[in-house]
Design a protein around this motif. Structure first.
Motif, PDB file in Angstrom:
ATOM      1  N   GLY A 207       9.760  -9.664  12.426  1.00 59.60           N
ATOM      2  CA  GLY A 207      10.354 -10.767  11.678  1.00 59.60           C
ATOM      3  C   GLY A 207      11.083 -10.273  10.441  1.00 59.60           C
ATOM      4  O   GLY A 207      11.248  -9.075  10.225  1.00 59.60           O
ATOM      5  N   ASN A 208      11.507 -11.231   9.652  1.00 56.99           N
ATOM      6  CA  ASN A 208      12.260 -10.910   8.437  1.00 56.99           C
ATOM      7  C   ASN A 208      11.431 -11.131   7.184  1.00 56.99           C
ATOM      8  O   ASN A 208      11.968 -11.492   6.136  1.00 56.99           O
ATOM      9  N   SER A 209      10.135 -10.953   7.252  1.00 55.72           N
ATOM     10  CA  SER A 209       9.257 -11.135   6.098  1.00 55.72           C
ATOM     11  C   SER A 209       9.480 -10.021   5.085  1.00 55.72           C
ATOM     12  O   SER A 209       9.765  -8.882   5.463  1.00 55.72           O
ATOM     13  N   PRO A 210       9.314 -10.330   3.792  1.00 59.26           N
ATOM     14  CA  PRO A 210       9.381  -9.254   2.801  1.00 59.26           C
ATOM     15  C   PRO A 210       8.209  -8.300   3.014  1.00 59.26           C
ATOM     16  O   PRO A 210       7.126  -8.721   3.434  1.00 59.26           O
ATOM     17  N   PHE A 211       8.437  -7.017   2.744  1.00 57.39           N
ATOM     18  CA  PHE A 211       7.376  -6.041   2.967  1.00 57.39           C
ATOM     19  C   PHE A 211       7.349  -5.017   1.847  1.00 57.39           C
ATOM     20  O   PHE A 211       8.267  -4.920   1.045  1.00 57.39           O
ATOM     21  N   CYS A 212       6.277  -4.252   1.824  1.00 57.99           N
ATOM     22  CA  CYS A 212       6.070  -3.229   0.808  1.00 57.99           C
ATOM     23  C   CYS A 212       5.653  -1.941   1.511  1.00 57.99           C
ATOM     24  O   CYS A 212       4.846  -1.970   2.433  1.00 57.99           O
ATOM     25  N   VAL A 213       6.215  -0.823   1.058  1.00 58.87           N
ATOM     26  CA  VAL A 213       5.845   0.492   1.580  1.00 58.87           C
ATOM     27  C   VAL A 213       5.211   1.276   0.435  1.00 58.87           C
ATOM     28  O   VAL A 213       5.783   1.359  -0.644  1.00 58.87           O
ATOM     29  N   VAL A 214       4.032   1.822   0.677  1.00 58.35           N
ATOM     30  CA  VAL A 214       3.348   2.639  -0.319  1.00 58.35           C
ATOM     31  C   VAL A 214       3.272   4.057   0.231  1.00 58.35           C
ATOM     32  O   VAL A 214       2.796   4.275   1.340  1.00 58.35           O
ATOM     33  N   TYR A 215       3.771   5.014  -0.548  1.00 55.22           N
ATOM     34  CA  TYR A 215       3.832   6.412  -0.116  1.00 55.22           C
ATOM     35  C   TYR A 215       3.114   7.274  -1.136  1.00 55.22           C
ATOM     36  O   TYR A 215       3.347   7.162  -2.339  1.00 55.22           O
ATOM     37  N   CYS A 216       2.233   8.140  -0.660  1.00 52.93           N
ATOM     38  CA  CYS A 216       1.516   9.054  -1.546  1.00 52.93           C
ATOM     39  C   CYS A 216       1.011  10.237  -0.730  1.00 52.93           C
ATOM     40  O   CYS A 216       0.374  10.057   0.307  1.00 52.93           O
TER      41      CYS A 216
ATOM     42  N   LYS B 218       1.693  10.597   3.104  1.00 55.42           N
ATOM     43  CA  LYS B 218       1.181   9.522   3.945  1.00 55.42           C
ATOM     44  C   LYS B 218       1.807   8.209   3.475  1.00 55.42           C
ATOM     45  O   LYS B 218       1.928   7.971   2.275  1.00 55.42           O
ATOM     46  N   ALA B 219       2.228   7.372   4.408  1.00 49.27           N
ATOM     47  CA  ALA B 219       2.839   6.092   4.060  1.00 49.27           C
ATOM     48  C   ALA B 219       2.142   4.957   4.795  1.00 49.27           C
ATOM     49  O   ALA B 219       1.729   5.106   5.944  1.00 49.27           O
ATOM     50  N   LYS B 220       2.018   3.827   4.117  1.00 47.62           N
ATOM     51  CA  LYS B 220       1.477   2.619   4.727  1.00 47.62           C
ATOM     52  C   LYS B 220       2.416   1.477   4.394  1.00 47.62           C
ATOM     53  O   LYS B 220       3.058   1.461   3.350  1.00 47.62           O
ATOM     54  N   ILE B 221       2.466   0.502   5.301  1.00 55.94           N
ATOM     55  CA  ILE B 221       3.389  -0.613   5.167  1.00 55.94           C
ATOM     56  C   ILE B 221       2.619  -1.917   5.347  1.00 55.94           C
ATOM     57  O   ILE B 221       1.645  -1.969   6.105  1.00 55.94           O
ATOM     58  N   THR B 222       3.028  -2.969   4.630  1.00 53.12           N
ATOM     59  CA  THR B 222       2.384  -4.268   4.750  1.00 53.12           C
ATOM     60  C   THR B 222       3.386  -5.369   4.447  1.00 53.12           C
ATOM     61  O   THR B 222       4.354  -5.150   3.719  1.00 53.12           O
ATOM     62  N   THR B 223       3.160  -6.538   5.018  1.00 49.05           N
ATOM     63  CA  THR B 223       3.972  -7.693   4.661  1.00 49.05           C
ATOM     64  C   THR B 223       3.397  -8.290   3.380  1.00 49.05           C
ATOM     65  O   THR B 223       2.211  -8.164   3.101  1.00 49.05           O
ATOM     66  N   LEU B 224       4.253  -8.932   2.606  1.00 53.62           N
ATOM     67  CA  LEU B 224       3.831  -9.547   1.358  1.00 53.62           C
ATOM     68  C   LEU B 224       3.451 -11.003   1.599  1.00 53.62           C
ATOM     69  O   LEU B 224       4.040 -11.663   2.464  1.00 53.62           O
ATOM     70  N   PRO B 225       2.461 -11.518   0.854  1.00 54.72           N
ATOM     71  CA  PRO B 225       2.023 -12.902   1.054  1.00 54.72           C
ATOM     72  C   PRO B 225       3.092 -13.897   0.587  1.00 54.72           C
ATOM     73  O   PRO B 225       3.918 -13.580  -0.271  1.00 54.72           O
ATOM     74  N   ASP B 226       3.051 -15.108   1.150  1.00 57.45           N
ATOM     75  CA  ASP B 226       3.986 -16.156   0.747  1.00 57.45           C
ATOM     76  C   ASP B 226       3.760 -16.564  -0.710  1.00 57.45           C
ATOM     77  O   ASP B 226       4.709 -16.810  -1.450  1.00 57.45           O
ATOM     78  N   HIS B 227       2.508 -16.663  -1.108  1.00 55.68           N
ATOM     79  CA  HIS B 227       2.147 -17.006  -2.483  1.00 55.68           C
ATOM     80  C   HIS B 227       1.021 -16.077  -2.898  1.00 55.68           C
ATOM     81  O   HIS B 227      -0.053 -16.111  -2.316  1.00 55.68           O
ATOM     82  N   GLY B 228       1.253 -15.240  -3.872  1.00 56.23           N
ATOM     83  CA  GLY B 228       0.186 -14.354  -4.321  1.00 56.23           C
ATOM     84  C   GLY B 228       0.712 -13.108  -4.984  1.00 56.23           C
ATOM     85  O   GLY B 228       1.896 -12.982  -5.280  1.00 56.23           O
TER      86      GLY B 228
END
Length: 68
Positions: free
Chosen positions: A24-33, A36-46
């Protein structure tokens, strides 16, 4: 878990990420350290907080709500 492993390719200082895990076209966040990288979608409210300790990512916290 909300964080998913992300296939990351680093070439000439550029980061390439496959976003097919999100669907989908949900906003997402990538955390890299540390290679190693992990990805997640961002909540609608939060809020999504990235917590670091001594220059490294320690945890990612999600605080979600819903409008009344």
């Amino acid at each position: 878990m909300r964080l998913n492993e992300a296939n990351v390719n680093i070439d000439n200082g550029k980061l390439s990420i496959e976003t097919d895990l999100l669907g989908g076209n949900s906003p997402f966040c990538v955390v890299y350290c540390g290679g190693k990288a992990k990805i997640t979608t961002l909540p609608d409210h939060g809020e999504t907080k990235v917590i670091t300790h001594q220059g490294k990512v320690k945890r990612v916290k999600f605080d979600e709500g819903e409008e009344f």
